[in-house]
Motif scaffolding. Structure first.
Motif, PDB file in Angstrom:
ATOM      1  N   GLN A 258      -9.853   2.317   1.290  1.00 15.78           N
ATOM      2  CA  GLN A 258     -10.838   1.762   0.342  1.00 15.78           C
ATOM      3  C   GLN A 258     -11.221   2.816  -0.699  1.00 15.78           C
ATOM      4  N   GLN A 259     -11.452   4.045  -0.211  1.00 16.34           N
ATOM      5  CA  GLN A 259     -11.882   5.123  -1.100  1.00 16.34           C
ATOM      6  C   GLN A 259     -10.809   5.422  -2.152  1.00 16.34           C
ATOM      7  N   ALA A 260      -9.552   5.468  -1.703  1.00 25.70           N
ATOM      8  CA  ALA A 260      -8.455   5.760  -2.635  1.00 25.70           C
ATOM      9  C   ALA A 260      -8.358   4.664  -3.696  1.00 25.70           C
ATOM     10  N   LEU A 261      -8.513   3.420  -3.262  1.00 24.53           N
ATOM     11  CA  LEU A 261      -8.442   2.294  -4.213  1.00 24.53           C
ATOM     12  C   LEU A 261      -9.542   2.409  -5.270  1.00 24.53           C
ATOM     13  N   GLN A 262     -10.716   2.809  -4.796  1.00 23.14           N
ATOM     14  CA  GLN A 262     -11.866   2.916  -5.688  1.00 23.14           C
ATOM     15  C   GLN A 262     -11.685   4.044  -6.700  1.00 23.14           C
ATOM     16  N   ASP A 263     -11.088   5.166  -6.262  1.00 17.63           N
ATOM     17  CA  ASP A 263     -11.041   6.369  -7.103  1.00 17.63           C
ATOM     18  C   ASP A 263      -9.823   6.446  -8.015  1.00 17.63           C
ATOM     19  N   HIS A 264      -8.848   5.598  -7.801  1.00 20.37           N
ATOM     20  CA  HIS A 264      -7.581   5.844  -8.505  1.00 20.37           C
ATOM     21  C   HIS A 264      -7.626   5.419  -9.976  1.00 20.37           C
ATOM     22  N   CYS A 265      -6.739   6.064 -10.726  1.00 15.97           N
ATOM     23  CA  CYS A 265      -6.673   5.852 -12.175  1.00 15.97           C
ATOM     24  C   CYS A 265      -5.743   4.648 -12.416  1.00 15.97           C
ATOM     25  N   PHE A 266      -6.338   3.475 -12.556  1.00 12.86           N
ATOM     26  CA  PHE A 266      -5.617   2.198 -12.565  1.00 12.86           C
ATOM     27  C   PHE A 266      -4.725   2.030 -13.807  1.00 12.86           C
ATOM     28  N   VAL A 267      -3.486   1.592 -13.587  1.00 13.59           N
ATOM     29  CA  VAL A 267      -2.597   1.221 -14.706  1.00 13.59           C
ATOM     30  C   VAL A 267      -2.296  -0.264 -14.549  1.00 13.59           C
ATOM     31  N   ALA A 268      -2.613  -1.058 -15.576  1.00 16.06           N
ATOM     32  CA  ALA A 268      -2.525  -2.524 -15.455  1.00 16.06           C
ATOM     33  C   ALA A 268      -1.093  -3.052 -15.486  1.00 16.06           C
ATOM     34  N   ASP A 269      -0.244  -2.422 -16.304  1.00 18.98           N
ATOM     35  CA  ASP A 269       1.110  -2.945 -16.474  1.00 18.98           C
ATOM     36  C   ASP A 269       2.109  -1.816 -16.205  1.00 18.98           C
ATOM     37  N   PRO A 270       2.251  -1.425 -14.941  1.00 18.68           N
ATOM     38  CA  PRO A 270       2.945  -0.169 -14.646  1.00 18.68           C
ATOM     39  C   PRO A 270       4.464  -0.231 -14.724  1.00 18.68           C
ATOM     40  N   THR A 271       5.048   0.917 -15.071  1.00 18.38           N
ATOM     41  CA  THR A 271       6.491   1.112 -14.949  1.00 18.38           C
ATOM     42  C   THR A 271       6.739   1.629 -13.529  1.00 18.38           C
ATOM     43  N   MET A 272       8.010   1.759 -13.156  1.00 15.28           N
ATOM     44  CA  MET A 272       8.333   2.321 -11.838  1.00 15.28           C
ATOM     45  C   MET A 272       7.783   3.740 -11.724  1.00 15.28           C
ATOM     46  N   GLN A 273       7.841   4.478 -12.836  1.00  8.80           N
ATOM     47  CA  GLN A 273       7.308   5.835 -12.856  1.00  8.80           C
ATOM     48  C   GLN A 273       5.809   5.842 -12.503  1.00  8.80           C
ATOM     49  N   ASP A 274       5.051   4.927 -13.130  1.00  7.58           N
ATOM     50  CA  ASP A 274       3.601   4.830 -12.852  1.00  7.58           C
ATOM     51  C   ASP A 274       3.361   4.495 -11.376  1.00  7.58           C
ATOM     52  N   ILE A 275       4.194   3.593 -10.847  1.00  4.88           N
ATOM     53  CA  ILE A 275       4.038   3.157  -9.451  1.00  4.88           C
ATOM     54  C   ILE A 275       4.283   4.326  -8.495  1.00  4.88           C
ATOM     55  N   LEU A 276       5.350   5.079  -8.765  1.00  2.25           N
ATOM     56  CA  LEU A 276       5.676   6.205  -7.884  1.00  2.25           C
ATOM     57  C   LEU A 276       4.608   7.291  -7.988  1.00  2.25           C
ATOM     58  N   GLU A 277       4.069   7.458  -9.201  1.00  4.26           N
ATOM     59  CA  GLU A 277       2.997   8.441  -9.419  1.00  4.26           C
ATOM     60  C   GLU A 277       1.731   8.026  -8.642  1.00  4.26           C
ATOM     61  N   ALA A 278       1.393   6.730  -8.703  1.00  3.39           N
ATOM     62  CA  ALA A 278       0.216   6.217  -7.991  1.00  3.39           C
ATOM     63  C   ALA A 278       0.406   6.391  -6.477  1.00  3.39           C
ATOM     64  N   ASP A 279       1.619   6.138  -6.002  1.00  3.38           N
ATOM     65  CA  ASP A 279       1.944   6.302  -4.579  1.00  3.38           C
ATOM     66  C   ASP A 279       1.714   7.767  -4.160  1.00  3.38           C
TER      67      ASP A 279
END
Ligand code: NDP
Ligand code: MG
Length: 383
Positions: A349-370
């Motif tokens: 829950q905490q990670a979801l709350q704190d993360h820097c959200f990208v609305a329309d992500p590329t694979m790069q954004d997804i891997l970075e968020a992971d």
């Protein structure tokens, strides 16, 4: 001509059940690829028995002992890209994606890119990258058939009506080993307690996800992507017997459900043989015995993970990648006895709350968020 199948995660619970199903379908299917993470002895035993033309093992160190354990000479891929190479270089009709966690994503996406039939157990791949995988499947003509029992049930029930006639989809959940436990008792739960699933025999990660009910959150997101469903139309009920695998309600009030013994060989086989049905090894329901089918409202106070499914399905973007990675990291910390059972959901829950959200992500954004979510969960436990 026989059809050709690759099994990613063949040494796991779904993988072994898949081979059990295929043992009864050898006239129709050839196993042409098997893949695992690090259990080289088990992979070699399976390869010696099934003679696939190629095998893959991610762990390079474990891969060194593979050749000695093989009694023939298949193509052997090892290392981080081994599964991707296996899918890329082995011609096939169907890929069973049954690796646990994010590691299954590249090879699963490659199967979609190549337009294969994808029998999908690795729900994490859809949770992380459903926004990329589903449009890709449309483009390449890949058919994605769910192996997850609830989604197989929904897939079958949806065939009885039109998409615009669906009023809601009801995912059933066993409630896991802690269905009746208090929060205080869950905070003290051991790994053994969490792994003791009452109705399903599964691998450790999904067993712990079932205990937190994060599994159902992941399944809400999975259903959202697979069936292009508005998250508001997806509901969850607790069904301790695990006999009704899920239900679809249509606009006339009819509810179509799929029932069966809690045996993953049924949905695995259907994903292989669809649209046909075949006689198979799965257990049968004894319909002459008296069966009790209970339905209960889930308790989101004791199981806060459940609410994250709807939240993430609504938000989309990188939220799925963060939810999944934070949960995977937290589950590992619990398995290593570094956090309490109830901390798994709190940290996610905490990670979801704190993360820097990208609305329309590329694979790069997804891997970075992971990556960010995994580091964040580990950082929070050490600070
Ligand atoms: P298991 O832990 O039993 O098996 C996981 C499989 O993935 C093993 O073959 C393992 O290999 C392999 N694997 C793990 N990491 C890697 C890696 N980095 N590279 C290559 N292979 C890897 O899991 P399950 O079979 O229980 O679950 C598999 C997937 O199916 C999960 O996504 C789960 O959510 C889903 N699922 C499972 C159900 C079940 O009944 N088990 C029901 C519905 C969905 P190795 O043996 O070498 O470690
Ligand atoms: Mg399921």
């Amino acid at each position: 001509m026989k059809k050709r199948v690759i099994i990613l995660g063949s040494t796991g619970s779904i993988g072994q059940n898949t081979l059990d199903v295929l043992a009864a379908l050898t006239k129709e299917w050839d196993v042409v690829g098997l893949a695992a993470g690090s259990r080289s002895v088990e992979l070699a035993q399976q390869a010696n028995a099934w003679r696939p033309e190629a095998i893959a093992l991610t762990n390079t160190e474990a891969g060194r002992s593979l050749h000695d354990a093989l009694d023939y000479a298949p193509n052997v891929h090892t290392g981080n890209h081994a599964l991707y190479k296996l899918v890329n270089e082995t011609d096939c009709d169907c890929v069973i994606s049954a690796v646990v966690g994010t590691d299954g994503l590249p090879a699963t996406l490659r199967a979609v890119e190549l337009g294969r039939r994808l029998a999908l157990a690795n729900k994490e791949a859809l949770v992380i990258a459903g926004s990329l995988m589903m449009p890709l499947a449309k483009e390449t003509g890949a058919t994605i058939i769910p192996v997850d029992s609830e989604h197989s049930a929904i897939f079958q029930a949806l065939h009885t009506g039109k998409a615009e006639e669906v009023t809601r989809v009801v995912l059933t959940a066993s409630g896991g080993p802690f269905r009746t436990w208090s929060i205080e008792d869950m905070a003290k739960a051991s790994l053994k307690d969490a792994l003791a699933h009452p109705t399903w025999d599964m691998g450790p990660k999904i067993s712990i996800d079932s205990a937190t009910m994060m599994n159902k959150a992941l399944e809400i997101i999975e259903a959202h992507w697979l069936f292009d469903l508005d998250p508001n139309k997806i509901e969850v009920v607790i069904h301790p017997e695990s006999i009704i695998h899920s239900m679809v309600e249509f606009c006339d009030g009819s509810v179509m459900a799929q029932l069966g013994a809690p045996d993953m060989r049924t949905p695995i086989q259907y994903a292989l043989t669809y649209p046909a049905r075949k006689k198979g090894p799965a257990r049968r329901l004894d319909l002459t015995a008296s069966i009790t089918l209970r339905l209960e409202v889930p308790d989101e106070t004791r199981f806060p993970a459940l609410a994250l499914g709807h939240e993430v399905a609504h938000r989309g973007g990188t939220a799925g990648a963060v939810l999944n990675a934070a949960n995977e990291a937290a589950v590992q910390l619990f398995r290593d006895a570094r956090i309490r059972f109830t901390d798994i959901t709190t940290l996610t829950q905490q990670a979801l709350q704190d993360h820097c959200f990208v609305a329309d992500p590329t694979m790069q954004d997804i891997l970075e968020a992971d990556r960010w979510a995994r580091t964040e969960v580990t950082r929070c436990t050490t600070c």
